[in-house]
Design a protein around this motif. Sequence first.
Motif, PDB file in Angstrom:
ATOM      1  N   GLY A  55      30.872  45.462 -50.716  1.00 23.21           N
ATOM      2  CA  GLY A  55      32.027  45.885 -51.500  1.00 23.21           C
ATOM      3  C   GLY A  55      33.280  46.145 -50.695  1.00 23.21           C
ATOM      4  N   SER A  56      33.242  45.826 -49.388  1.00 29.57           N
ATOM      5  CA  SER A  56      34.417  46.094 -48.540  1.00 29.57           C
ATOM      6  C   SER A  56      35.486  45.011 -48.688  1.00 29.57           C
ATOM      7  N   PRO A  62      37.501  50.650 -44.548  1.00 29.24           N
ATOM      8  CA  PRO A  62      36.354  51.287 -43.895  1.00 29.24           C
ATOM      9  C   PRO A  62      35.175  51.518 -44.829  1.00 29.24           C
ATOM     10  N   GLY A  63      35.416  51.576 -46.160  1.00 34.05           N
ATOM     11  CA  GLY A  63      34.338  51.784 -47.115  1.00 34.05           C
ATOM     12  C   GLY A  63      34.267  50.640 -48.096  1.00 34.05           C
ATOM     13  N   ALA A  64      33.800  50.939 -49.331  1.00 37.34           N
ATOM     14  CA  ALA A  64      33.665  49.932 -50.383  1.00 37.34           C
ATOM     15  C   ALA A  64      34.693  50.186 -51.479  1.00 37.34           C
ATOM     16  N   GLY A  65      34.922  49.156 -52.314  1.00 38.47           N
ATOM     17  CA  GLY A  65      35.845  49.317 -53.432  1.00 38.47           C
ATOM     18  C   GLY A  65      37.242  49.647 -52.946  1.00 38.47           C
ATOM     19  N   HIS A  66      37.882  50.639 -53.596  1.00 44.98           N
ATOM     20  CA  HIS A  66      39.254  50.948 -53.172  1.00 44.98           C
ATOM     21  C   HIS A  66      39.301  51.721 -51.855  1.00 44.98           C
ATOM     22  N   ILE A  69      45.434  33.556 -42.845  1.00 44.95           N
ATOM     23  CA  ILE A  69      45.340  34.112 -44.201  1.00 44.95           C
ATOM     24  C   ILE A  69      46.460  35.132 -44.311  1.00 44.95           C
ATOM     25  N   ARG A  70      47.290  34.992 -45.318  1.00 50.23           N
ATOM     26  CA  ARG A  70      48.460  35.884 -45.448  1.00 50.23           C
ATOM     27  C   ARG A  70      48.499  36.536 -46.833  1.00 50.23           C
ATOM     28  N   GLY A  71      48.653  37.838 -46.843  1.00 47.76           N
ATOM     29  CA  GLY A  71      48.881  38.587 -48.077  1.00 47.76           C
ATOM     30  C   GLY A  71      47.760  38.495 -49.091  1.00 47.76           C
ATOM     31  N   ALA A  72      46.512  38.449 -48.632  1.00 47.40           N
ATOM     32  CA  ALA A  72      45.377  38.358 -49.557  1.00 47.40           C
ATOM     33  C   ALA A  72      45.249  39.656 -50.354  1.00 47.40           C
ATOM     34  N   ALA A  73      45.202  39.513 -51.683  1.00 43.87           N
ATOM     35  CA  ALA A  73      45.177  40.715 -52.533  1.00 43.87           C
ATOM     36  C   ALA A  73      44.131  40.621 -53.645  1.00 43.87           C
ATOM     37  N   LEU A  74      43.173  39.670 -53.529  1.00 43.92           N
ATOM     38  CA  LEU A  74      42.148  39.513 -54.561  1.00 43.92           C
ATOM     39  C   LEU A  74      41.254  40.748 -54.619  1.00 43.92           C
ATOM     40  N   HIS A  75      40.888  41.161 -55.817  1.00 42.28           N
ATOM     41  CA  HIS A  75      40.038  42.330 -56.044  1.00 42.28           C
ATOM     42  C   HIS A  75      40.583  43.543 -55.299  1.00 42.28           C
ATOM     43  N   GLY A 132      28.935  51.725 -56.494  1.00 42.04           N
ATOM     44  CA  GLY A 132      30.066  52.483 -57.032  1.00 42.04           C
ATOM     45  C   GLY A 132      31.391  51.763 -56.907  1.00 42.04           C
ATOM     46  N   TYR A 133      31.445  50.717 -56.080  1.00 40.13           N
ATOM     47  CA  TYR A 133      32.689  49.969 -55.880  1.00 40.13           C
ATOM     48  C   TYR A 133      32.917  48.925 -56.974  1.00 40.13           C
ATOM     49  N   LEU A 134      31.881  48.625 -57.792  1.00 38.11           N
ATOM     50  CA  LEU A 134      32.050  47.667 -58.885  1.00 38.11           C
ATOM     51  C   LEU A 134      32.792  48.318 -60.049  1.00 38.11           C
ATOM     52  N   SER A 135      33.152  47.526 -61.044  1.00 41.68           N
ATOM     53  CA  SER A 135      33.712  48.054 -62.288  1.00 41.68           C
ATOM     54  C   SER A 135      32.864  47.512 -63.425  1.00 41.68           C
TER      55      SER A 135
END
Length: 759
Positions: A492-493, A720-724, A464-470, A330-333
């Motif tokens: 998916g975390s 704590p979970g997957a996706g967002h 590692i600073r400010g990682a925002a990929l995916h 469910g965390y994929l698109s």
Amino acid sequence: MAGQRAAADSHDVIEVRGARENNLADVSLDIPKRRLTVFTGVSGSGKSSLVFGTIAAESQRLINETYTAFIQSFMPSLGRPDVDSLRNLSAAIVVDQERMGANSRSTVGTATDAHTMLRIIFSRLGTPHVGTSSAFSFNNPEGMCPECEGLGRVSAIDVDELVDVERSLNDGAITVPGFTVDSWYWQNLAHSGFVDPDVKLKDFTPAQWEDFLHKPATKIKLGTMNTTYEGLVVKVQRVYLSKDRESMQPHIRAFVDRAVTFTACPACGGARLNPAALSSTIDGRNIAQCSAMQISDLADFVRGIGDPSVGPLLGALRNTLDSLVEIGLGYLSLDRESGTLSGGEAQRVKMVRHLGSSLTDVTYVFDEPTVGLHPHDIQRMNDLLLRLRDKGNTVLVVEHKPEVIEIADHVVDLGPGAGPSGGQVCYTGDVAGLRTSGTLTGRHLGHRARLRDQVRQPFGHLPIRGAALHNLKDVSVDIPLGVLTVVTGVAGSGKSSLIHGSLSRREGVVVVDQSAIRGSRRSNPATYTGLLDPIRTAFAKANGVKAALFSANSEGACPNCKGIGLVYTDLAMMAGVASVCEQCEGKRFTPEVLTYKLRGKDISEVLAMPVTEARAFFTSGQARAILDRLADVGLGYLGLGQPLTTLSGGERQRLKLAIHMAEKATTYVLDEPTTGLHLADVDKLLALLDRLVDDGNTVIVIEHHQAVMAHADWLIDLGPGAGHEGGRVVFTGTPADLVSSGASLTARHLREYLKETAA
């Protein structure tokens, strides 16, 4: 009556008699139908040869034979497995971990048909109406963005990674591999007449700069030779960028990764579609926005569409999306490229097609379906396997995880060792019997790793600073240097996004990921690792002849089979077959080449050796160094000339690790190295990781296996979970700290695992 009952009972088992595929040693056994059977054993013991290479292969071959000869001519040729008899087979559906291809036009949405259904819904309900479903397809000229042709991104070459403008061509201005001064490529550029090789690049006129970099293929005369000139960028595009990344040598791959940058298409913003398709919306969202939504959110959005005119289609789309959520994806698109999925994710996407199927009495064949799954998600996968069984299907699973072995109705344990030492049935029966069987698997079923008595101390940190990929939410974390760090979290975390996205291009960092090795049937461990070079040199030196004779891809190849060892025959009205070449008897070389010996062995005999035997034969030099690394990663049983196409996913990954260990790296990133490893071999892997760290390296492992977590010096837990619901660091510290005070899913499962250790 008794005879009738016996006949009926015999149909309740798949009868395998005399299976000899690959290393199987004349195996005969009965496998219960409509039950869940798990096949266990060390890597290379023969599990895949029995399940995939024999049972599934014969089922698929027999099904193919029911088609007309005309249709069969369009199908892949399937040879009959080496087995005396197979009885009571049902149609086999193989759900494997083969990656879904690196084609950037294939996405989760296209692979599951969810995007097709979404396109039809938009063509019916979207406002304004812009056309049929093809008007919403990024793979169709009617719908694709004209700028990027539906890819959503454009590539650019960083010229600064190709040249040093402060130098002239004669001074080595070109920094591209293979373009050193006096090389053929260099001569083609330097002596073309378009530029002066003594002038610094920064002093070229605009016209010279354009010719040097971008001039298309042009006929020129180089001395007395007619040849073709191409600008440097044009040449690099053709020579390197059109090639498959995995087939490149490591230094070429590193250059390409540095030199090529991808950016979102400025025309469509990465949406892949033209303005007309993007203008049509349902409830305020266009199709690209829907495809970019997390699947669990998209499922809620689709449930809010209530138009009865597309009711059946909406129902089918909802079922597909709900199945993806249920299977832990469910965390994929839907717009996620298929080629970026891990092997485990790809396998679970394929599973979606079968969950809602009305077929029964089918044989489903799975290859380690828990790969890439956190312990928290394994229970969910187990439930799906049991559901398939309960519908009246036969479920065959190749697996190492004790959690899956424990739900089996029946276990087949192969071994006792790997390669020539394997291929025998060590045990068949229930799980309780396996525990007391005394086999390697039985002895290790309850084995648990322990926490370190004392963790190593780092000598610095990799920031590692400010990682925002995916789905990463501006993550900053320090990775300790000189220790074993394990990165954990549910599927998916954000583990891979954090580590691969932040570290893969840094100097001194080597990434051993899950991408497949792409090689032809000519490729084998000797060619892939570079081992064949010192072997050929040794043969050439010992016999006073040239080294090219000892390559099955060059002068020494048998002319009949072209050095493959097999002859592929097209039978026109039947499926083609592969047979051992009669001229060379499968040895791949000409009779003349086989007369040349090295310490009493010909080249064919050497390539038939497993790594362990070859180490005793090559006691020093470059060959021994490569063989030692192959043994270190647990591939001692692998034949030097064994085709790469026969290797399992775990074997391929460990083969890559052996190659990378030769590079001048200081930081190793491993992505689920326990894939395909037997419980007994996990301890050997941990010893190898320790050795890498104790040699002064930093080792970072993305892993779900609790034994690896327990063995770590430092843990970074994402969730704590997957996706967002993920994308955050929920814990950093020692495993002992996580167990004593952690509140995450990882903490809970590691506590349970160590509790079993104590018990």
